[in-house]
Design an enzyme around this catalytic site. Structure first.
Site, PDB file in Angstrom:
ATOM      1  N   GLN A   1      -9.135  -6.879 -11.061  1.00  0.00           N
ATOM      2  CA  GLN A   1      -9.810  -5.720 -10.476  1.00  0.00           C
ATOM      3  C   GLN A   1      -9.366  -4.433 -11.164  1.00  0.00           C
ATOM      4  O   GLN A   1     -10.185  -3.544 -11.440  1.00  0.00           O
ATOM      5  CB  GLN A   1      -9.505  -5.643  -8.981  1.00  0.00           C
ATOM      6  CG  GLN A   1     -10.049  -4.409  -8.300  1.00  0.00           C
ATOM      7  CD  GLN A   1      -9.746  -4.395  -6.818  1.00  0.00           C
ATOM      8  OE1 GLN A   1     -10.449  -5.020  -6.037  1.00  0.00           O
ATOM      9  NE2 GLN A   1      -8.697  -3.696  -6.429  1.00  0.00           N
TER      10      GLN A   1
ATOM     11  N   LYS B   1      -1.403  -6.750  -8.250  1.00  0.00           N
ATOM     12  CA  LYS B   1      -1.724  -8.061  -7.670  1.00  0.00           C
ATOM     13  C   LYS B   1      -3.188  -8.419  -7.952  1.00  0.00           C
ATOM     14  O   LYS B   1      -3.506  -9.556  -8.238  1.00  0.00           O
ATOM     15  CB  LYS B   1      -1.454  -8.083  -6.157  1.00  0.00           C
ATOM     16  CG  LYS B   1      -1.705  -9.462  -5.524  1.00  0.00           C
ATOM     17  CD  LYS B   1      -1.322  -9.500  -4.065  1.00  0.00           C
ATOM     18  CE  LYS B   1      -2.342  -8.807  -3.209  1.00  0.00           C
ATOM     19  NZ  LYS B   1      -3.627  -9.585  -3.144  1.00  0.00           N
TER      20      LYS B   1
ATOM     21  N   HIS C   1       0.833  -1.206   0.000  1.00  0.00           N
ATOM     22  CA  HIS C   1       0.000   0.000   0.000  1.00  0.00           C
ATOM     23  C   HIS C   1       0.867   1.255   0.000  1.00  0.00           C
ATOM     24  O   HIS C   1       0.594   2.221  -0.722  1.00  0.00           O
ATOM     25  CB  HIS C   1      -0.896   0.032   1.251  1.00  0.00           C
ATOM     26  CG  HIS C   1      -1.923  -1.049   1.297  1.00  0.00           C
ATOM     27  ND1 HIS C   1      -1.903  -2.044   2.247  1.00  0.00           N
ATOM     28  CD2 HIS C   1      -3.022  -1.289   0.527  1.00  0.00           C
ATOM     29  CE1 HIS C   1      -2.935  -2.848   2.069  1.00  0.00           C
ATOM     30  NE2 HIS C   1      -3.630  -2.420   1.032  1.00  0.00           N
TER      31      HIS C   1
END
Length: 282
Positions: free
Chosen positions: A155, A151, A37
């Site tokens: 999406q 990853k 993140h």
């Protein structure tokens, strides 16, 4: 560090920044932040004056109530971690009612078939939930740029399609997968792995690298069967799927073409923890 919990507050604050011509980057997360993140946040800070990080465990994208309940919620820790990165980060950490108001329900989307491949086949309604939350967050934050890790490659493709079809004025950036020293793709779920599964899990990336090497000379069918056999002989990890797909359509490949770009996608259970990963093949 400013932490907003209500959309009207964050909308007002961000409008003030936009009136001053500051560019806004956006990193949507479900919290339990890790270095993966932070790499997205760092990239966003390089390209924007301020960065909004949303921290929200979205109920409509979970098809498993136990997984939703067990998902780590560590807002205080996440806030402290972001403080170490920059003072130009704005956190939006809403309650479910702030996002969904009176009805916690996903909208229905068409992503031109992308939603029916891979994760879509195994997680019913998942991408309707993803589309719903990302669209609403874009409407609240109104960022200039948004950053997502590769990853979750499917999406990422879905979000690009969402932006295209709904004409949302934001530029989407896909950022490289960040891995631990053992090769395991960084994920909030990794923290829940029992010790023996944490030791076993790097086998996933090791297998992906072997698959990539073989794909240079072998057929997709051969490589797929080889991977399935490798996991059938593993005493801890259970393969849910391994698929070699066209990067553009995400459809499984039957015959290789020199004009197309391929990627291998994998989902594996380590006890009750579901891990996903992928690798570019050419």
């Amino acid at each position: 560090m400013i932490v907003f919990t209500e959309k009207r507050q964050v909308e007002k604050h961000l409008q003030g920044l936009k009136d001053q011509q500051f560019s806004i980057g956006f990193v949507p997360t479900m919290g339990a932040l890790h270095q993966g993140h932070l790499s997205l946040v760092s990239k966003a800070l390089q390209e924007n004056y301020f960065v909004v990080v949303s921290i929200f465990v979205n109920p409509t994208q979970f098809d498993n109530a136990t997984d939703l309940n067990n998902y780590p919620r560590t807002l205080a820790r996440d806030t402290e971690l972001l403080k170490t990165v920059s003072n130009q980060i704005i956190i939006y950490a809403p309650e479910v009612s702030d996002i969904y108001e009176t009805e916690t329900k996903a909208e229905h989307f068409s992503f031109d078939g992308l939603e029916f491949e891979m994760e879509g086949r195994f997680r019913e309604g998942h991408f309707d939930g993803v589309g719903t939350i990302v669209k609403r967050l874009f409407e609240i934050v109104k960022p200039d740029h948004a950053y997502f890790g590769q990853k979750d490659f499917q999406q990422l493709a879905i979000i690009k399609k969402l932006v295209e079809k709904h004409q949302i004025p934001v530029t989407i950036h896909g950022c490289p997968i960040l891995r631990g020293a053992d090769g395991l793709a960084l994920s909030s779920r990794n923290e829940r792995l029992k010790p023996e599964y944490k030791i076993a899990a790097p086998f996933i990336y090791k297998t992906l690298k072997s698959a990539k090497k073989q794909f240079g000379t072998k057929s997709a069918k051969y490589v797929t069967e080889w991977v399935e056999n490798a996991f059938s002989n593993h005493n801890l990890l259970q393969l849910e799927y391994f698929i070699i797909a066209d990067e553009e359509t995400l459809k499984p490949v039957s015959r290789k073409s020199k004009t197309k770009t391929y990627r291998a996608f994998i989902a594996v259970y380590a006890d009750d923890i579901r891990l996903i990963d992928n690798i570019a093949l050419n």
